[in-house]
Design an enzyme around this catalytic site. Sequence first.
Site: not given
Length: 368
Positions: A109, A122, A129, A133, A136, A360
Amino acid sequence: MAPLPGELVFEAPKKGKPPLHLMDLDPAGRRAAVEELGLPAFRADQVSRQWLGRLSDDPTEWTDVPAPARDAMSAALLPTLLTPVRAIDCDGGTTVKNVWRLHGGALVESVLMRYPERVTMCISSQAGCGMNCPFCATGQAGLTRNLSTAEIVEQVLAGARSLARGEVAGGPGRVSNVVFMGMGEPLANYRSVVGAVRRLTEPAPSGLGIGARGITVSTVGLVPRILDLAGEGLPVTLAVSLHAPDDELRDTLVPVNTRWKVSEVLDAAWAYGEATHRRVSIEYALIKDINDQRWRAELLADRLVGHLVHVNLIPLNPTPGSKWTASRPEDEAAFVRALERRGVPVTVRDTRGREIDGACGQLAAATP
Ligand code: SAH
């Protein structure tokens, strides 16, 4: 570039490797590739001027290039890397999230955010990933693969083309800022990201000519890579996702902290600031009753005061299955005040795109 200790953890599977694309190459590489097609080298500059200068991705518009050369170059060097899956917008069309399908099927995205005085894109550097974390959404499905330089650059170009054509609310415009804050850990895909930064910043026809000062690379804190980046001679802004000033909490919020501690990450950030004369940005997602205590604000100030730094507080955005929420307004305000009193520059990020899962930590590309 020496491998990082434990690099295996960060290494993406080779699945779905994208084909070579013009945007993977520097001007010399483009000329060589065009010559290999049996065409004169200057055709590489012509096509680059069309692609990056005029933002034209339609070979029939390249009237300065004979049709057979256009066809040969687009077939060999301009494969479609990003297939649109969907586009959703909010904020009256000034925030647009795009979901793209890559070669091999992975989804990524990118988000375009138009403000009165700038347009920020962004972008993603990896599909998924590997940093894990817990707050997230991107980390929850793990890492699928690294993006190539061209796959990163094409996200920005897609936005730039759409702005140039006047498709984004507010009329024709240009991309002024790029933040590597989409999916992925940019410094775990170091070579592609540095290549993309060069492509974005070099003037046309080599690149897109976006000022390096408008570009931000955000990292969980891969210390050796921060130091490598400091030596690239690219004055991009470094953002460090700190989220906690103490190792005990940061070990849980940003698991890579078990490898590189808060003090090591900050020392690398200061070294980066010295090498580039750029103010380092510290990202801190405020999570209710987890990292938003007054004493943690003081400890954060102890660690930052006296350095060329700016703190970006991000109210935690909701993610599926997470038990955490954003701080109470009064705790957020007290956190801000504590930093301000100590002379640490701080702003609270104006979060865009929450309602389209574009904010975010919300990028997950789960639903094609
Ligand atoms: N991997 C890089 C790039 C991602 S940037 C990095 O971590 O820096 C995305 C930013 O949003 C990071 O600062 C990340 O920690 C933060 N973030 C992640 N999940 C979030 C959430 N749910 N709410 C607010 N910020 C979040």
